[in-house]
Design a protein around this motif. Structure first.
Motif, PDB file in Angstrom:
ATOM      1  N   SER B   7       0.861  -1.198   0.000  1.00  0.00           N
ATOM      2  CA  SER B   7       0.000   0.000   0.000  1.00  0.00           C
ATOM      3  C   SER B   7       0.889   1.236   0.000  1.00  0.00           C
ATOM      4  O   SER B   7       2.088   1.141   0.286  1.00  0.00           O
ATOM      5  CB  SER B   7      -0.904   0.013   1.234  1.00  0.00           C
ATOM      6  N   ASP B 468      -5.907   1.660   0.107  1.00  0.00           N
ATOM      7  CA  ASP B 468      -5.952   0.702  -1.005  1.00  0.00           C
ATOM      8  C   ASP B 468      -4.755  -0.228  -0.959  1.00  0.00           C
ATOM      9  O   ASP B 468      -3.660   0.164  -0.559  1.00  0.00           O
ATOM     10  CB  ASP B 468      -5.950   1.453  -2.339  1.00  0.00           C
ATOM     11  N   VAL B 469      -4.994  -1.464  -1.407  1.00  0.00           N
ATOM     12  CA  VAL B 469      -3.890  -2.426  -1.497  1.00  0.00           C
ATOM     13  C   VAL B 469      -3.626  -2.697  -2.971  1.00  0.00           C
ATOM     14  O   VAL B 469      -4.548  -2.908  -3.751  1.00  0.00           O
ATOM     15  CB  VAL B 469      -4.246  -3.735  -0.761  1.00  0.00           C
ATOM     16  N   TYR B 470      -2.352  -2.650  -3.358  1.00  0.00           N
ATOM     17  CA  TYR B 470      -1.965  -2.867  -4.748  1.00  0.00           C
ATOM     18  C   TYR B 470      -1.078  -4.110  -4.837  1.00  0.00           C
ATOM     19  O   TYR B 470      -0.571  -4.597  -3.824  1.00  0.00           O
ATOM     20  CB  TYR B 470      -1.169  -1.664  -5.276  1.00  0.00           C
TER      21      TYR B 470
END
Lengths: 59, 713
Positions: B7, B468-470
Motif C-alpha cells: 500500500s 488501497d492495497v496494490y
C-alpha cells in the motif's frame, strides 16, 4: 564589483573547455534519443505514470 | 515473478498538502502586507517586528521553503511511491521529515521578525536552523533513495530524475553556503567575506531558484500533467535531452555576472551565450508539458486542473524567456536593482510554482480523500481571479522596473543626471505599487476560494476511508547486461549509477562557478591598507543586518555612468574585504549606500532614522523609533571581534580585549555631538549611535588603524 573581481580570473579556458564538453555530450545524447529504433522503449517508459500497480482491495 | 501486495503511505501526502495550504496563506498574506507597506510607509506602524525589512525575508522564506517546499514534498511523496510501485522506505522517516520541516518553518516565522538574520537572500536563517535543515534534508534523502533501492518498477521515470537532481543539489548548495561561525545562539558570521561571500551566496541563490523552484516542479509536471490528462508525456526523447542539458547548464549559468567588466568582449559574449543557451532546455520542458495536452485541449476549456497546469507551464515559458533576456548587457543595465526583477521572480513563483501547486492540489485532494471535488465552478473562478491577479502584479512591476531603471540612468546633454533626486524616481512608481497590491489581493482571494473548495471536498469524503492495497511483481536483482534496451534505458534502471552521474553533472558546473571564488586570493590584490571596522561600527553593522536594510539599499556602485554620477566611484573588491556578511543587496527601493559615509552629519542620520520625512520629504522609508530605545550589546563585542580575528580580520589583542570600552568611548563622542545639536541626552548606549557610526564609515577609508585601548574593559 563582483564582476570586477571575476574579470581578473585568469583561467578563462575552463569555461571554454566546459562549453566544448557540454556540446559533445549534448550531441551524443541528441543522436541517441533521435534514433527511430528506440520508439518502443520510449513509448513504454512514457506510460509509467499511468500505471500504479494493480489495485486489489481496500482495507 | 510472484506478485507482492503493498500500500502507499498517503497519510504523509495529506499532511504535506495541508501544510502547503496553511503556509501558502501565511506567505501570500505577508507578501501582501509587504506590498502595501511599500505603497504606504505608515503601514509599518513603527513596530520593529512588523517593519518591511523584517517581513520581506519572512515572505520570501515562507513562499519558497514553506509553501513551495511543502508542495514539492506532497507531490514527491505521492508520485514517487506510485512511479516505483513501492511504499516509502520508512513511515517514521517520512514523519520526521514532515514535523522537522514544519518546526524549521515555525522557527523561521519567529526568528526572522525578531531580526535574527544572516541577510543572505533565501539563506537568512541563523545557524541552529541551518543545522536542522541539514539533518531534515538528509533524512528526506535517505528515505527517498532507500525507496528507490526497494522499488518494484525497474525503470525510473523522468520525474524521478528531477527529484534526484533536486535532493543532491540542494544538499550541496545549502551546506557550502551555510558554513558560518556562531557568535551567539542567534548570530553567526560566514567564513566567506566580501566578494567571496557574494559569489558563494549568489551561486547558492541562483541555483536555489534552479533546484528548489524549477527541477522539482518539472518533476511534478512530468508526473501530474500525464495523470490529469490521461495522456503520456508528449516526447520521452525530449525529456532526456531536457533533463541532462538543464542540470548541466543551469548550475553554472552565472557568467552573466561578468557583464560590465574589463573582460574581453568575446568572453563577455560567451557569458551571455551561456545564459541564453539555458532558454533551449527550459523551453524544451515547456513544450513537452504543453504538447502533452495535445488532443486534450477541449478538456482544458472545462477542467480547472488542466487549466492550472497549462497556465503554469506557460508562465514557466515566460519566466525562462525573461531570465536570459535580463542577462543581456543592455537589458541588465536597466533591469538590475529594479522591480523588473521582482516581476520576473513573481511570474515564476506565482504563475509557475503557484499554479502548478494549485492544479496538483485540485488533483490530489479528491484522490487522497476518495471523493469528488466540491465545486469545479469555484476552481474555475479561482483560476481566473488568480490569473488576473498575476497579470496585474507582473505588468505593474515591469512598468515600475523599466520606469525607474531608465530614470536612474538618464543623463542629459551636459552629462548630468536628469533625475538627481533618488526619491523622485520612487514617487513616480508608487502608484504602480498600489496596482501590485491589488494584484496580490486577487491572488490571495483566489487562494482562499481554493481553501474553501478543498475544505468542502474533504468534508464530503467518506468517514471510513480505507487504504488501497496494490500488487506488482517484486524486482529481482539482475546483472546490467541482462537489462536490455539502450544505454540510457539501462541507466534509468540503475538508481545509484544514475544518481552519481547526476551529481557529477551538477558538480562540474559548481566547481567551474565556484573555482574563481576559492582561488580569488591568487588573482585579486588584498589591500592591506583597508582598515577593519571598529567595535562600534561592527555593532552598527549588525544592527543594519538585523533591520534588513539590505532589502532596499545596495552597497555596490556599478561601472555604469548613471551609478557613478549618482553615488561616486565604482566600488572595488578591497572595500568589502572584511564584510561578513556582504551587504551588496539586490534591490534599490532606496539609494545605494556604499559611499554614504561623511555625506551627511550625524544629526541628519539621527533625524532620518527617527522619521525619514524630516530630511527627505515624501520618502517611503519606515521610521525606526526603537533604535533610540534599544541598547547596544557592548558585552558581546569582544566575542564578535575574536571570531572576526579567527576568520582573518587583522584585529590586535587590544582591539579584541578592549572592544567594549573602545565602543563605549566612540559612542560617547557621537552621542555628545548629537546632544549638542538636539539637546537629547543619554543616547550613548542606544543602537542608533552604533548604526550612525557604521553608516558614517561606509565608503570612507580611515587614515589610521582603529583605536586600540582607551580604557579598561
Amino acid at each position: 564589483m563582483k564582476s570586477l573581481a571575476l574579470s581578473q580570473f585568469p583561467m578563462i579556458y575552463l569555461s571554454v573547455t566546459a562549453l566544448l564538453v557540454f556540446f559533445v555530450v549534448f550531441c551524443a545524447v541528441l543522436a541517441h534519443v533521435t534514433a527511430k529504433s528506440r520508439d518502443p522503449e520510449f513509448r513504454s517508459a512514457s506510460r509509467l505514470p499511468l500505471e500504479e500497480g494493480q489495485r486489489h482491495e481496500s482495507h | 515473478m510472484k506478485n507482492e501486495t503493498f500500500s502507499y503511505d498517503d497519510a504523509i501526502v495529506k499532511k504535506f498538502a495541508l501544510a502547503t495550504l496553511v503556509w501558502g496563506g501565511v506567505a501570500f498574506l505577508v507578501g501582501l502586507i509587504a506590498a502595501l507597506q511599500l505603497a504606504d510607509w505608515r503601514l509599518n506602524f513603527g513596530v520593529s517586528w512588523f517593519t518591511f525589512g523584517r517581513l520581506r525575508p519572512l515572505h520570501t522564506n515562507a513562499a519558497v521553503f514553506a509553501f513551495a517546499g511543502n508542495a514539492i514534498f506532497a507531490g514527491i511523496y505521492y508520485s514517487t511511491q506510485r512511479l516505483l510501485k513501492a511504499r516509502m522506505f520508512s513511515d517514521a522517516l517520512s514523519k520526521f521529515h514532515f514535523w522537522g520541516w514544519q518546526a524549521i518553518i515555525a522557527a523561521a516565522a519567529i526568528t526572522l521578525p525578531m531580526g535574527f538574520s544572516q541577510s543572505k537572500e533565501y539563506a537568512e536563517l541563523e545557524w541552529p536552523i541551518d543545522l536542522a535543515i541539514t539533518v531534515v534534508w538528509v533524512v528526506f534523502g535517505v528515505n527517498f533513495f532507500m525507496t528507490l533501492l526497494r522499488r518494484r518498477e525497474r525503470h525510473m521515470y523522468v520525474a524521478l530524475w528531477f527529484y534526484i537532481a533536486t535532493i543532491l543539489t540542494v544538499g550541496v548548495l545549502h551546506v557550502i553556503n551555510s558554513i558560518e561561525i556562531p557568535v551567539g545562539w542567534f548570530q553567526s558570521y560566514p567564513v566567506y567575506a566580501g566578494v567571496q561571500d557574494a559569489l558563494v551566496q549568489w551561486w547558492y541563490g541562483h541555483n536555489a531558484v534552479a533546484f528548489f523552484l524549477t527541477t522539482p516542479f518539472l518533476g511534478l509536471m512530468y508526473y501530474f500533467i500525464p495523470k490529469a490528462s490521461g495522456r503520456p508525456i508528449y516526447s520521452y526523447r525530449l525529456s532526456i535531452v531536457h533533463f541532462w542539458s538543464l542540470v548541466f547548464i543551469y548550475i553554472w549559468a552565472g557568467p552573466h555576472h561578468l557583464l560590465y567588466t574589463a573582460l574581453p568582449d568575446w568572453a563577455q559574449t560567451l557569458g551571455v551565450v551561456f545564459s541564453v543557451m539555458l532558454l533551449a532546455p527550459s523551453w524544451g520542458g515547456m513544450i513537452n508539458g504543453l504538447l502533452t495536452l495535445r488532443g486534450a485541449w477541449d478538456r482544458v476549456r472545462t477542467e480547472p486542473i488542466l487549466k492550472f497546469f497549462a497556465a503554469a507551464v506557460t508562465f514557466y515559458g515566460m519566466a525562462t524567456f525573461e531570465g536570459p533576456l535580463l542577462s543581456i548587457k543592455s537589458v541588465s543595465a536597466i533591469g538590475h536593482y529594479t522591480d523588473w526583477i521582482i516581476a520576473h521572480v513573481h511570474g515564476g513563483a506565482l504563475g509557475w510554482n503557484g499554479f502548478l501547486t494549485f492544479g496538483m492540489l485540485y488533483y490530489l485532494v479528491p484522490k487522497l480523500w476518495k471523493t469528488e471535488l466540491y465545486s469545479k465552478s469555484l476552481a474555475n473562478t479561482h483560476f481566473w481571479i488568480g490569473t488576473v491577479g498575476i497579470l496585474l502584479y507582473i505588468i505593474s512591476m515591469w512598468a515600475s522596473g523599466v520606469t525607474q531603471g531608465l530614470m536612474l540612468q538618464a543623463i542629459d546633454e551636459h552629462g548630468r543626471l536628469v533625475y538627481p533626486d533618488f526619491v523622485e524616481t520612487v514617487l513616480r512608481i508608487v502608484p504602480l505599487f498600489w496596482i501590485r497590491a491589488v494584484g496580490g489581493s486577487l491572488f490571495l482571494t483566489g487562494f482562499l476560494v481554493m481553501c474553501y473548495n478543498l475544505w468542502k471536498t474533504v468534508e464530503s469524503a467518506p468517514a471510513d476511508s480505507k487504504e488501497d492495497v496494490y500488487s506488482a511483481p517484486a524486482l529481482a536483482p539482475v546483472p546490467e547486461t541482462a537489462l536490455g534496451g539502450t544505454w540510457h534505458r539501462r541507466l534509468e534502471a540503475l538508481a545509484p549509477t544514475f544518481s552519481v552521474l547526476t551529481l557529477i553533472a551538477i558538480l562540474v558546473g559548481s566547481v567551474l562557478e565556484i573555482l574563481p571564488t576559492l582561488l580569488m586570493h591568487t588573482y585579486v590584490d588584498s589591500n592591506d591598507k583597508t582598515v577593519p571596522y571598529t567595535a562600534l561600527e561592527l555593532a552598527g553593522r549588525d544592527i543594519y543586518v538585523k533591520e534588513g536594510c539590505y532589502v532596499c539599499h545596495s552597497q555596490m556602485i556599478r561601472q555604469l555612468p548613471g551609478d557613478v554620477l549618482r553615488y561616486g566611484a565604482a566600488s572595488t573588491p578591497e572595500e568589502s574585504m572584511y564584510d561578513r556578511p556582504f551587504q551588496w543587496g539586490s534591490k534599490r527601493t532606496g539609494p545605494d549606500l556604499a559611499r554614504v559615509g561623511g555625506k551627511y552629519p550625524n544629526m541628519w542620520h539621527f533625524r532620518h532614522m527617527i522619521d525619514p520625512r524630516l530630511v527627505t520629504p515624501n520618502s517611503i522609508m519606515p521610521s525606526y523609533p526603537w533604535l533610540t530605545e534599544k541598547k547596544i550589546d557592548f558585552d558581546g563585542l569582544q566575542r564578535k571581534l575574536d571570531v572576526m580575528r579567527s576568520l582573518g580580520v587583522p584585529y590586535g589583542d587590544a582591539d579584541v580585549l578592549y572592544a567594549a570600552s573602545n565602543a563605549r568611548a566612540a559612542a560617547a563622542q557621537i552621542a555628545a555631538d548629537l546632544g549638542t545639536e538636539t539637546g537629547v541626552k543619554d543616547l550613548e548606549t542606544r543602537e542608533i549611535i552604533a548604526l550612525i557610526a557604521y553608516l558614517q564609515r561606509l565608503g570612507v577609508s580611515p587614515k589610521a588603524a582603529p583605536a586600540t585601548q582607551v580604557g579598561s574593559n
